[in-house]
Design a protein around this motif. Sequence first.
Motif, mmCIF file in Angstrom:
data_model
loop_
_atom_site.group_PDB
_atom_site.id
_atom_site.type_symbol
_atom_site.label_atom_id
_atom_site.label_comp_id
_atom_site.label_asym_id
_atom_site.label_seq_id
_atom_site.Cartn_x
_atom_site.Cartn_y
_atom_site.Cartn_z
ATOM 1 N N VAL A 1 0.904 -0.853 0.039
ATOM 2 C CA VAL A 1 -0.052 0.046 -0.118
ATOM 3 C C VAL A 1 0.759 1.277 -0.137
ATOM 4 C CG1 VAL A 1 -2.135 1.016 0.994
ATOM 5 C CG2 VAL A 1 -1.732 -1.467 1.613
ATOM 6 N N GLN A 2 1.190 1.890 -1.118
ATOM 7 C CA GLN A 2 1.924 3.076 -1.223
ATOM 8 C C GLN A 2 1.224 4.312 -1.201
ATOM 9 O OE1 GLN A 2 5.275 1.748 -4.088
ATOM 10 N NE2 GLN A 2 3.614 1.029 -5.063
ATOM 11 N N TRP A 3 1.859 5.319 -0.832
ATOM 12 C CA TRP A 3 1.277 6.834 -0.675
ATOM 13 C C TRP A 3 1.753 7.434 -1.792
ATOM 14 C CZ3 TRP A 3 -2.436 7.637 2.694
ATOM 15 C CH2 TRP A 3 -2.757 9.051 2.931
ATOM 16 N N LYS A 4 0.845 8.119 -2.272
ATOM 17 C CA LYS A 4 0.875 9.158 -3.374
ATOM 18 C C LYS A 4 0.574 10.540 -2.955
ATOM 19 C CE LYS A 4 -2.014 8.318 -6.665
ATOM 20 N NZ LYS A 4 -3.245 8.942 -5.990
ATOM 21 N N TYR A 5 1.491 11.496 -3.535
ATOM 22 C CA TYR A 5 1.438 12.814 -2.997
ATOM 23 C C TYR A 5 0.887 13.645 -4.338
ATOM 24 C CZ TYR A 5 4.636 11.355 0.644
ATOM 25 O OH TYR A 5 5.032 10.590 1.651
ATOM 26 N N LYS A 6 0.200 14.616 -3.828
ATOM 27 C CA LYS A 6 -0.249 15.581 -4.774
ATOM 28 C C LYS A 6 0.706 16.409 -5.371
ATOM 29 C CE LYS A 6 -3.730 19.486 -4.935
ATOM 30 N NZ LYS A 6 -4.846 20.125 -4.132
ATOM 31 N N ALA A 7 1.089 16.640 -6.921
ATOM 32 C CA ALA A 7 2.085 17.167 -7.445
ATOM 33 C C ALA A 7 1.261 18.535 -8.097
ATOM 34 C CB ALA A 7 2.458 16.378 -8.671
ATOM 35 N N ALA A 8 0.088 18.839 -8.268
ATOM 36 C CA ALA A 8 -0.450 19.824 -9.030
ATOM 37 C C ALA A 8 -1.813 20.012 -8.723
ATOM 38 C CB ALA A 8 0.032 19.909 -10.551
ATOM 39 N N TRP B 1 9.503 -0.210 2.701
ATOM 40 C CA TRP B 1 9.261 0.356 1.749
ATOM 41 C C TRP B 1 7.570 0.182 1.745
ATOM 42 C CZ3 TRP B 1 11.168 3.519 -1.998
ATOM 43 C CH2 TRP B 1 10.417 4.050 -2.923
ATOM 44 N N SER B 2 6.834 1.113 2.080
ATOM 45 C CA SER B 2 5.452 1.403 2.258
ATOM 46 C C SER B 2 5.057 0.082 3.056
ATOM 47 C CB SER B 2 4.726 1.092 0.854
ATOM 48 O OG SER B 2 4.863 -0.423 0.340
ATOM 49 N N PHE B 3 3.684 -0.326 3.182
ATOM 50 C CA PHE B 3 3.015 -0.852 4.168
ATOM 51 C C PHE B 3 2.471 -2.123 3.299
ATOM 52 C CE2 PHE B 3 -0.813 -2.538 6.100
ATOM 53 C CZ PHE B 3 -0.381 -2.963 7.288
ATOM 54 N N ALA B 4 2.594 -3.398 3.693
ATOM 55 C CA ALA B 4 2.138 -4.617 3.233
ATOM 56 C C ALA B 4 0.942 -5.116 3.916
ATOM 57 C CB ALA B 4 3.066 -5.687 2.573
ATOM 58 N N TRP B 5 -0.259 -5.263 3.668
ATOM 59 C CA TRP B 5 -1.196 -6.080 4.578
ATOM 60 C C TRP B 5 -0.847 -7.374 4.094
ATOM 61 C CZ3 TRP B 5 -4.692 -9.493 2.716
ATOM 62 C CH2 TRP B 5 -5.313 -9.269 1.547
ATOM 63 N N PRO B 6 -1.241 -8.238 5.205
ATOM 64 C CA PRO B 6 -1.607 -7.965 6.726
ATOM 65 C C PRO B 6 -0.262 -7.639 7.378
ATOM 66 C CG PRO B 6 -1.588 -10.330 6.248
ATOM 67 C CD PRO B 6 -1.507 -9.843 4.882
ATOM 68 N N VAL B 7 -0.333 -6.985 8.079
ATOM 69 C CA VAL B 7 0.817 -6.461 9.420
ATOM 70 C C VAL B 7 2.361 -6.624 8.731
ATOM 71 C CG1 VAL B 7 -0.542 -7.115 11.479
ATOM 72 C CG2 VAL B 7 0.909 -8.903 10.246
ATOM 73 N N ASN B 8 2.221 -5.974 7.622
ATOM 74 C CA ASN B 8 3.409 -5.906 6.796
ATOM 75 C C ASN B 8 4.230 -7.160 6.300
ATOM 76 O OD1 ASN B 8 5.050 -3.781 5.400
ATOM 77 N ND2 ASN B 8 6.598 -4.074 7.007
ATOM 78 N N ARG B 9 3.399 -8.374 6.410
ATOM 79 C CA ARG B 9 3.951 -9.516 5.719
ATOM 80 C C ARG B 9 4.162 -9.356 4.451
ATOM 81 N NH1 ARG B 9 -0.099 -12.918 8.159
ATOM 82 N NH2 ARG B 9 1.004 -12.470 10.003
ATOM 83 N N ARG B 10 5.216 -9.849 3.771
ATOM 84 C CA ARG B 10 5.502 -9.618 2.314
ATOM 85 C C ARG B 10 5.033 -11.325 1.687
ATOM 86 N NH1 ARG B 10 6.945 -4.116 1.162
ATOM 87 N NH2 ARG B 10 6.625 -3.477 3.570
ATOM 88 N N VAL B 11 5.235 -12.233 2.443
ATOM 89 C CA VAL B 11 4.813 -13.383 1.860
ATOM 90 C C VAL B 11 3.754 -14.133 2.641
ATOM 91 C CG1 VAL B 11 5.677 -15.721 0.790
ATOM 92 C CG2 VAL B 11 6.867 -13.704 0.472
ATOM 93 N N ILE B 12 2.476 -14.244 2.030
ATOM 94 C CA ILE B 12 1.591 -14.595 2.732
ATOM 95 C C ILE B 12 1.808 -16.448 2.857
ATOM 96 C CG2 ILE B 12 -0.876 -15.412 2.767
ATOM 97 C CD1 ILE B 12 -1.499 -12.973 1.662
ATOM 98 N N TYR B 13 1.379 -16.860 4.089
ATOM 99 C CA TYR B 13 1.631 -18.301 4.575
ATOM 100 C C TYR B 13 3.089 -18.750 4.624
ATOM 101 C CZ TYR B 13 -2.968 -18.198 2.223
ATOM 102 O OH TYR B 13 -4.283 -17.948 1.661
ATOM 103 N N ASN B 14 3.764 -17.862 5.128
ATOM 104 C CA ASN B 14 5.047 -17.882 5.095
ATOM 105 C C ASN B 14 5.944 -18.981 6.019
ATOM 106 O OD1 ASN B 14 5.004 -16.389 7.377
ATOM 107 N ND2 ASN B 14 5.757 -14.538 6.570
ATOM 108 N N ARG B 15 5.174 -19.257 6.954
ATOM 109 C CA ARG B 15 5.650 -20.516 7.925
ATOM 110 C C ARG B 15 5.594 -21.810 7.200
ATOM 111 N NH1 ARG B 15 3.278 -19.674 13.836
ATOM 112 N NH2 ARG B 15 2.644 -21.731 13.637
ATOM 113 N N ALA B 16 4.904 -21.732 6.165
ATOM 114 C CA ALA B 16 4.997 -23.147 5.440
ATOM 115 C C ALA B 16 6.318 -23.158 4.378
ATOM 116 C CB ALA B 16 3.895 -23.078 4.242
#
Lengths: 810, 265, 195
Positions: free
Chosen positions: A419-426, A559-574
């Motif tokens: 989830v990346q934030w965008k800024y207003k440029a104009a 870099w940004s935030f990943a849902w859920p709780v900033n987990r980058r690869v889901i089911y990573n315990r596997a």
Amino acid sequence: MTNHYCDIKNSDCILIMGSNAAEHHPIAFKWILRARELNGAKIIHVDPRYTRTSARCDYHVPLRSGTDIAFLGGMIHYIIENNKYFKDYVVNYTNAPFIVGPDFNFQDGLFSGYDPEKRKYNKDTWVLEKDDAGIPKRDMTLSDPRCVFQMLKAHYSRYTLDKVSSITGVSKENLLKVYSEYSATGVPDKAGTECYALGWTHHTVGSQNIRTMAIIQLLLGNMGIAGGGINALRGEPNVQGSTDHCILYGNLPGYLKMHVASLDTLEKYLHKYTPESKDPQSANYYSNYPKFHVSFLKSMFDDKATAENEFGYPWLPKLDDGVAYSLMHLFDKMYEGKVKGLFSVANDPAVSSPNAGKVRKALEKLDWLVGENIFNNETYEFWRGPGVDPKKIKTEVFLLPASATMEKEGSQSNSGRWVQWKYKAAEAPGDAIPVGEMTLKIMDAVKELYAKEGGVHPEPILNLKWDYTDSKGRFDALKVSKQINGYFLQDTVIEDKAKGTTTTFKKGQLVPTFGNLQADGSTSSGNWIMAGSFTADGENKMMKRGKEDPTGLGLFPNWSFAWPVNRRVIYNRASCDIYGKPYNPKRKLLEWVGDKWVGDVPDGPWPPMADKEKGKYPFIMKTDGVGALFGPGMVEGPFPEHYEPLEGPLTKNPMSSQLINPAIEIFKGELDKVANASEKYPYVCTTYSCTEHWCSGALTRWQAWLLEAMPELYIEIGDLLAKEKGIQNGQRVKVSSIRGSVECVAMVTKRFTPFQVEGKTVHQVGLPFNYGWLFPKDGGDSTNLLTPTVGDANTFCPEYKAFMVNVERA
Amino acid sequence: MKTEFVKLIDTTLCTACRGCQVACKQWNEMPGLRTKQWGSYQNPPDLQWNTWTLIRFQEYAPKEGDFKWLFRKDGCMHCTDAACVKVCPSGALYHTEYGTVGLHHEKCIGCKYCISACPFDVPRYDRATDKVYKCDLCYTRLQGDQQPACVKSCPTGALTIGPKDAMIKKAYARVKELGGDANVYGDKFVGGTHVIYVLGEKAEVYEGLPKNPSVPVTTVLWKDILKPLSLLAAGGVVAGSFLHYIIHGPKLPDEDQGQDTKGGE
Amino acid sequence: MDITRRGFLHLSGAVGSGIALSTLGINLKPTRAYADELNKMNRVKAAKQVTTICCYCSVGCGLVCSVDKMTGKIFNIEGDADHPINEGSLCAKGAGFFDLTEANKHRLTKVLYRAPMSDKWEEKDWDWTLKRIARLVKDTRDAGFVKTNAKGEVVNRCETIGHLGSSNVDNEECWLMSVKCRALGLVYIDHQARV
């Protein structure tokens, strides 16, 4: 995506099927090619047409549109027959050892419980057996004939090479080449990934296409690992976010279930959707469902939502049980004159909806239409479309000028869940304002009317919390974003039993993780999966631009935030064995070290499952804690089965007596015509996009650079068929289905080759769906004038990818 | 001269996404013109005054071996022995300090000699402005220590730029890795080009790519003998026609290309 | 937002000339662009750099808009070299991002209204428009509101208004729409996730 874009570089074998990644996700292709550069990864493209993707793959395998399950079913058969599955993973992390209930069966294309009148299944027999304690029975040797593994093996034993080749039109040699290459990843130190897109979802069996691959990935131990997973390369900039926030009839934000008529109280609703597991090793994370749901209601109604009024549950609309309200249903009802008003926000359904001729007729029945966009399009101007007399159209139309993306602040979620934030440029030009501001202002005006005049069922409107403007009365994205994250609504002490600590949060602080949400109304969260996108003190994690990569796997945790709780690869315990040791030490996504997980944010803090006391299974969102080879959640059966498209070249399904998916809804309106295996429409047709345009083309056709590169509608037609039809490259042709026709330019190519299907030659053609009559004037009209009104049985994604047409010189 | 730069186009990595084609227009502020679908992904069909970089698409079915779809980014090769610079009577075309070929538009007199002389058929004339246009390898970006717009936009590493020797070395290493018919194109003729290709197929397979490009003998003649004379004669149109005649015969370059349509609508 | 030194250097040669806003018209005079080239580096050094995310497919590539501090206008957009996914690169659509700004003469800048049976658009102001839309929403909702279904179950819903879109706007806007629809009682709610 279970994984994310940069992670594709960690793969050893990339199967691109249901996607044209190089054309539609060119930057994803950067990571696909990087896997080849770094690991010597094999890249395979399975697609009806040779595309820009095929040109850069190790090989391209053409298959007839709509036969992916047969192709993949053959791969399941191959994997099991040749012992290519990753046994340790399959036994411990999937429901392969579970025992299927005695009354479940499958015969001639139908699972037990089918009701042909309703075209629906009663799923009572689709169950897994439990012991007296309520824990699923298991046969860890996988030999019980009723265990999921044996049932799976039996089901796919029917998908022999001969059968699959005859259905798909893929040569046996090519089938074996893909099967052996891909199944070589079923070992601990190899990763295989699958990239799909609309090529899989746009079918009446779309969801099952994906599930068949999920079964393969579980069998090969490719889920939850770096370089693995099932990766939907999604097609719109924030389609992940818009889906997460569920601008969809069937769900509330965070994939909570929409309320239905039979559940007339909050208690009944929460009881139904809060799963229960008796297995102490199953985390069963959805047991927290009431916390997510009540916090959502609090985000809508704030202090107006109390335990006494069921947090506003009765105010919200309820769907009829088992009834769908999708886009196709909407236009069906609109065509019948039952829908009076429509909001059409940043889209162009008159071009992008299936059976667009019907859609355009339906729009004529509206009393009013509100469009919100940065450019005009065919939907907003339907009242003067081809063959329409404006003087006969009663509709009042509003076209509201919107800010473009770089003219507003806010966040966007990519399909890797970043989830990346965008800024207003104009500033936006003229009177244009953000869509969010339009939404606020329209609803403000509606609220004002209800406050002044009263009206029907005014409570949800008057009680809606709606204070998301800044001091100048403008849309304040940050305020909304914080509401989505959620707040503590009173001073709260959070106890962490595992760590033996307590933390106190003050009323008004942001909820730092969804683990802190409560079901008693003391917290709010507009969308529980986004809880944690801010710290308690208000730091916006979506703005983060840290480039650290401690694992070297491209996780970029800062870099940004990943849902859920900033987990980058889901089911990573596997990715680790039952003791928490990584299966592949070279790509260490996670490891249990001492008393904690090190690496990516783990799927829960619990120890690995070998710890019988505190350990948990890895698939924490599944009630049973394991990956589902047997998936009773699907409407057409727990094991995917091949059915032909609604409109195809065959009169009989080579696999069974069920020609088409038994669970799809058939639309029966006067414009919902179908021509299966008709001599008049002998060619299989598919639709797609191109790199230079985007979706309906409603943004890109207005851009001279892009239009110059791809100026008008074309049909790609194989040179053999073109010769047969006397069509020369560059000539104008007419393409017709039973529903409508379009004129376009023929692109005669060697990239479409005919298929041998059930002993006969089947030609396939394809057209892009990027054009419409409004602009450019000589660019051709929508390909969806050809497509049928029919959708996937689970999701109602329309079948844009397989239907029948004829092609003639214009 | 500063560091001599070479841009490497590795056709075996190109996905024909055309990021480069559009990025070039964005940076150089060239308009998009209305085109027609002519049965190909390649559009505009050829290089134009407003299109300095173009992806060429070519279906290739060899007698033996698999079908291939070839993509080749076309544009100025930035020759060391640049025929265009040699023939340019006004000094508009020149060698930059990077070894590339720049173009002073304000000096261009629209004589079109460069069009006739170029062995790669690159420069294009625009009647509205009476000027010739072509890629200058983003000269101002190089000055600013930046990659050209096309190179920056390239997602797959098909376009890279760097010091000449290193890039040539890189190209040969890549060709060795690829094996088969892969070859380096550009370093061995017209004094070495500053844009070189790694081609996946033999050079003659690619449509529009000369197998043995060279500076026309007549151009040499022109530069050494006739050019000084023509500069004495007011203008250069007569001499230019003469030059064109001796190089190509009586045909004139197509002046109407891209002029018959309105842009943007 | 934090653009590193490296990112800035990647940007710095990447800026359009003084006539950037006229780039899309056929009447462009490219010769002027060349004459202005000397100013490019100065302009970029003076410009404000603002990051954004691409609005086409869902890869989520980063872009940087260079904004003239005097005029507040964007005059160049290219890839964000610091972005971990695209690393500065862009496809054809991303590379043409600039053509979505107000430099594109096709952008809508006024509220357009088409009256019943009319064959043309007319311009309207926001005040009138919002009041009219609210009136139509309320009247339609009140007239067609369904309190109970055929089985007699309480459903409290509005079946006469549909809402489509959008995956082409920001999360905050999506959430507001999702919530707005539920407050109004709409059930025909859908968007591009399905198509």
